[in-house]
Design a protein around this motif. Structure first.
Motif, short mmCIF file in Angstrom:
data_model
loop_
_atom_site.label_atom_id
_atom_site.label_comp_id
_atom_site.label_asym_id
_atom_site.label_seq_id
_atom_site.Cartn_x
_atom_site.Cartn_y
_atom_site.Cartn_z
N GLY A 736 55.27 34.80 42.05
CA GLY A 736 54.86 33.48 41.59
C GLY A 736 53.35 33.45 41.44
N ILE A 737 52.85 32.39 40.84
CA ILE A 737 51.42 32.27 40.61
C ILE A 737 51.04 30.80 40.69
CG2 ILE A 737 51.65 32.08 38.09
CD1 ILE A 737 49.06 33.78 37.88
N GLY A 738 49.81 30.50 41.07
CA GLY A 738 49.40 29.11 41.18
C GLY A 738 47.90 28.95 41.27
N GLY A 739 47.46 27.70 41.07
CA GLY A 739 46.05 27.40 41.17
C GLY A 739 45.81 25.91 40.99
N HIS A 740 44.61 25.49 41.37
CA HIS A 740 44.23 24.08 41.28
C HIS A 740 43.05 23.95 40.33
CE1 HIS A 740 43.89 19.94 42.80
NE2 HIS A 740 42.58 20.11 42.71
N SER A 741 43.04 22.90 39.52
CA SER A 741 41.95 22.60 38.60
C SER A 741 41.78 23.73 37.60
CB SER A 741 40.66 22.33 39.40
OG SER A 741 39.67 21.77 38.60
N TYR A 742 40.65 24.44 37.60
CA TYR A 742 40.48 25.55 36.67
C TYR A 742 41.48 26.67 36.98
CZ TYR A 742 37.77 28.19 33.21
OH TYR A 742 37.36 28.85 32.08
N GLY A 743 41.88 26.74 38.25
CA GLY A 743 42.93 27.70 38.61
C GLY A 743 44.27 27.30 38.03
N ALA A 744 44.52 25.98 37.93
CA ALA A 744 45.75 25.50 37.30
C ALA A 744 45.75 25.82 35.82
CB ALA A 744 45.89 24.00 37.51
N PHE A 745 44.65 25.54 35.16
CA PHE A 745 44.47 25.89 33.75
C PHE A 745 44.74 27.38 33.53
CE2 PHE A 745 40.95 27.82 31.23
CZ PHE A 745 41.38 27.49 29.95
N SER A 746 44.21 28.22 34.42
CA SER A 746 44.39 29.67 34.29
C SER A 746 45.81 30.09 34.62
CB SER A 746 43.38 30.39 35.20
OG SER A 746 42.06 30.08 34.80
#
Length: 885
Positions: A736-746
């Motif tokens: 799986g993969i995840g991120g918040h803000s610019y990490g979400a965009f990426s």
């Protein structure tokens, strides 16, 4: 209906419907009956598995010693919950140009959502503790010491009003200063006069009329009107801007307050001047004059309130304007949010760093003036380089020298001839600070700190460029060590805050100061930790004596000195296996007394197995680092489900990237922070996953790094996957993969570019770069200058290529520039229209990072449920349709 009205109506409708449970209400899905699919479908707040809930909810031990009394004896500590109550965040509020206002209580929403409910005094030398009495059923904000340390003032916040209180340090008893409520919309703190006799505050005006309406009876009376007037005003996307004249009237109403001096003993309230839109207050030591910063019209529809113009004035005790100290206009366009702090000091000839004279009557300020005998031709800025040739129309070249900086004392009655120059220096004179005993002036002059004796200004000591004063200019290289520098002598002078001024701690002999800094290991960061140190520095000889040096196998950081001679001081200690605690140390000895007893709330995290590996991408041999956290019971050969959580950053070279790692602290204890979920990623290891946190550098020439964004993103992630699979940590088919803000965009970019991920989590991101046409993150080109790059970086345009199940979450009131909630709703609509497996959770009352227990727990519940179904247990992609109706 304006944006303001829509948002407020929506929030109030939800509250009246009673759909939001109280913070401590029983969970809909009890942790003892963990059901991932039911968790994802539930339309009220849910809770995660029991071990994760325990780590989030466990109270933390406060080991901080930050608010020190003027005499250094006591430290003021607030107490309360680590996260907010959803009921406080859901209290009715409005947005006006980025300013959040609790209209019922006449204060900023940030004051309403305070979680502090208690005040305690702690004396580290004796171990004594004293409780300060606070009113029942109130939260506390902005506690402040009186200049002599005999009292503490604070704001007590009740549901419908905030009041000024003052507590007697000797007895701990507190009293309300005035029955008139505070207006805490712009000024959210209190202040003492330097003699401690009065508290300066902004009160609700007594003659205040009714709140303005959006038209008669609340019915709008016309359209919103905008005219470009052919002005080019590129700007980022803001969550909240003023919409119409009614919003302007509301802003004026809710920020207009009455400046007042309140006598601490008699409780008498003395109004000063007429009500006005006060942004900041600073009273003279005797209360006879005040520095008042007013928000100034005209207001703007293009930028938030924080970028509106302001006037800083000097008032007498009647409110008469004695002098205008500075004026700033509304800042519109790309540079609006940088403000005056970005101005070049040498070209600024206005009054700077204005403050009340800490050692006598009057004001002091910094100012640059043209050098003597150096005529400045019309149209030439005073900041021209020394010796440069200036030419104006019809004039011969004129040699222009750089202006000189000076520290000026300005006494009452503050006329043009009431000034005295205290110090003359270079054009980069940027800060001035007195010693606590008032005998010595310290100035930051052209990068060096110089000590000047007050009684004999010719007696000066140049401490050099490796010593700095605390000041705004440090961020721009004012004598501070460069970021990532391994210089072992660069540090900052120790200071103590007393009232509105900070003072340098000068030893009783008048010859020694203390300097604190951190020795950074540079290129050896992967095997060596930063090492904070504390030195005693002799002004006359510049010799240093080391008082504290962090050991190589731990991290010991200086906190505060208890006396001007720095014979005793506080530090915090931690290591990879030892939780941080505060200690009392004695200079020149190994004596140390433990002051706090911290508790590890997350043994599953602190005991997890940590690996750091270097990854090399095949195309060009570029290397970068990846951190892997494995469950504490992991055994070699066991392939786990994995989650990549990341946040790409841009660099011009591999050397630039490697230097960004130089401040990594390998001796930090792996604690579970009480901060937002997106910073507590190690909890994934407690849920049975391998957490993979890679650096994802995006390389390119300055200003054009994003031209390589999608290529570098895909290649870097592909190399990370190969590395963690080849290391035997994870199952390639369970990623799986995840991120918040610019990490979400990426994250969404990665899932539309690569087929490797079964599921993803993306929060508070922007997925369509055409909605941020005038720059984002480090991108300074606009859409029309780099159209191909903007389009290539927009995963919304590749929604049909989405390869896994995507969980989107977003806060209703995300005020971060460029991450409007609309981005997530439109991305979800596209995935819904394409029949892709997806979910969207919108969090009420939250900002760019959630702040309440209810939202924090809910996020983790849905995150774990999503990954358990789609990654850990390998559900078919189509199964999401049955889970989320």
């Amino acid at each position: 209906m304006s944006f303001l009205s829509v948002r407020t109506s929506f929030a109030l409708a939800l509250l009246s419907a009673g759909t939001l449970p109280a913070q401590n209400a029983a969970p809909v899905t009890p942790a003892t009956a963990w059901d991932p699919q039911q968790t994802l479908r539930t339309e009220t707040f849910v809770r995660p598995p029991a071990n994760i809930e325990r780590m989030i909810m466990a109270p933390r031990v406060d080991i901080s010693f930050t608010s020190q009394s003027p005499d250094g004896r006591w430290f003021l500590r607030t107490s309360g919950t680590d996260r907010g109550d959803i009921r406080a965040y859901g209290a009715p509020h409005i947005w006006l140009g980025g300013l959040q206002i609790d209209t019922r209580a006449n204060r900023a929403r940030s004051v309403t959502t305070s979680t502090r409910t208690g005040l305690t005094l702690v004396a580290p030398q004796s171990g004594a503790a004293r409780t300060i009495q606070v009113p029942a059923r109130a939260t506390i904000s902005s506690p402040v010491w009186s200049p002599r340390g005999t009292h503490v003032a604070f704001i007590a916040n009740f549901p419908s009003a905030s009041y000024a209180y003052v507590a007697d340090v000797a007895t701990g008893r507190s009293t309300r200063l005035s029955e008139r409520p505070l207006l805490a919309t712009l000024v959210t703190d209190l202040d003492f006069t330097a003699d401690g006799r009065h508290v300066v505050a902004v009160l609700v005006p007594t003659s205040r009329g009714p709140e303005p309406q959006h038209g008669a009876d609340g019915i709008e009376d016309g359209p919103q009107v905008r005219l470009t007037e052919s002005r080019a005003v590129p700007q980022p996307v803001h969550f909240s801007l003023l919409q119409d004249p009614h919003d302007k009237a509301l802003l004026t109403y809710h920020t207009t307050g009455q400046v007042a001096l309140i006598d601490v003993r008699s409780k008498a309230v003395k109004p000063v001047g007429a009500p006005t839109m006060v942004r900041a207050l600073d009273a003279a030591p005797d209360g006879r004059y005040l520095r008042v910063t007013r928000m100034a019209e005209p207001f703007s529809y293009l930028v938030p309130v924080s970028s509106f113009g302001a006037v800083q004035e000097l008032w007498d005790a009647t409110g008469k304007v004695v002098a205008v100290l500075s004026t700033t206009t509304t800042r519109e366009g790309r540079d609006a949010d940088f403000g005056a702090a970005m101005r070049t000091v040498s070209s600024d000839t206005g009054k700077r760093n204005v403050q009340w004279n800490p050692i006598g009557p009057g004001l002091i300020y910094l100012q640059n003036v043209p050098a003597a005998g150096a005529p400045v031709p019309s149209g030439t800025r005073n900041g021209s380089e020394g010796g440069a040739s200036a030419r104006t129309a019809g004039m011969a070249p004129v040699q222009v020298r750089a202006p000189r900086g000076q520290l000026v004392l300005w006494k009452a009655p503050f006329g043009p001839n009431d000034t005295t120059v205290l110090y003359q220096g270079g054009p980069q004179l940027s800060a001035a600070m007195y010693s606590l005993d008032s005998t010595t002036l310290f100035v930051s002059d052209s990068g060096a700190v110089i000590a000047v004796r007050v009684k004999n200004p010719a007696d000066r000591y140049n401490l050099g460029r490796n010593v700095s004063l605390p000041s705004l200019q440090r961020a721009f290289g004012d004598g501070a060590a460069p970021r990532g520098s391994s210089d072992s002598t660069a540090g900052q002078l120790l200071t103590r805050r007393v009232g509105n001024a900070s003072y340098v701690l000068l030893a009783k002999d008048g010859k020694q100061v203390a300097v604190s800094g951190t020795r950074v290991p540079g290129a050896n960061w992967a095997t060596q930790a930063p090492r904070p140190w504390l030195d005693r520095l002799d002004l006359t000889t510049k010799t240093r004596t080391r008082l504290m040096d962090s050991p190589a196998d731990a991290y010991e950081e200086f906190v505060a000195a208890l006396d001007a001679d720095v014979t005793q001081f506080l530090v915090t200690r931690e290591s990879r296996t030892t939780i941080p605690d505060a200690w009392l140390r004695t200079a020149g000895t190994s004596d140390a007394k433990q002051l706090t007893k911290n508790v590890d709330v997350g043994p599953e995290v602190s005991g997890a197995i940590f690996k750091r590996i270097k990854v090399t991408r095949p195309r060009d041999g570029t290397s970068y680092w990846t951190d892997v956290t494995l469950p504490r019971d992991w055994k070699p050969g066991q392939k786990l489900p994995g989650i990549i959580w990341f946040y790409p950053r841009e660099y011009t070279s591999a050397t630039d990237y490697e230097r960004s790692r130089w401040n990594t602290n390998i001796n930090a204890f792996p604690t579970v922070p009480s901060a937002r979920p997106a910073s507590s990623m190690q909890l994934w290891a407690a849920a049975g996953y391998a957490l993979i946190q890679p650096d994802i550098p995006i390389y390119g020439s300055a200003g054009r790094m994003n031209d390589n964004y999608t290529r570098d993103l895909e290649e870097n992630l592909d190399a990370v996957l190969d590395a963690v699979v080849d290391s035997g940590f994870v199952d390639r088919d369970k990623m799986g993969i995840g991120g918040h803000s610019y990490g979400a965009f990426s994250t969404v970019n990665a899932m539309t570019l690569m087929p490797n991920f079964k599921a993803g989590i993306a929060g508070d991101g922007m997925y369509n770069r055409t909605l941020t046409p005038f720059g984002f993150q480090s991108e300074r080109r606009n859409f029309f200058e780099a159209k191909d790059t903007y389009l290539d970086m927009s995963p919304f345009l590749r929604a049909d290529k989405m390869s896994g199940a995507l969980l989107l979450y977003h806060a209703w009131e995300d005020q971060n520039q460029g991450t409007a909630p609309m981005s997530s709703t439109r991305m979800y609509a596209a995935l819904q229209g394409l029949g892709k497996p997806a979910a969207l959770y919108m969090y009420p009352y939250e900002d760019h990072s959630v702040a309440t227990y209810a939202s924090d727990l809910d996020l983790w519940a849905r995150w774990v449920a999503w990954m358990d179904i789609h990654v850990k247990h390998g559900a078919k992609v189509g199964a999401v349709k049955a889970m989320v109706p």
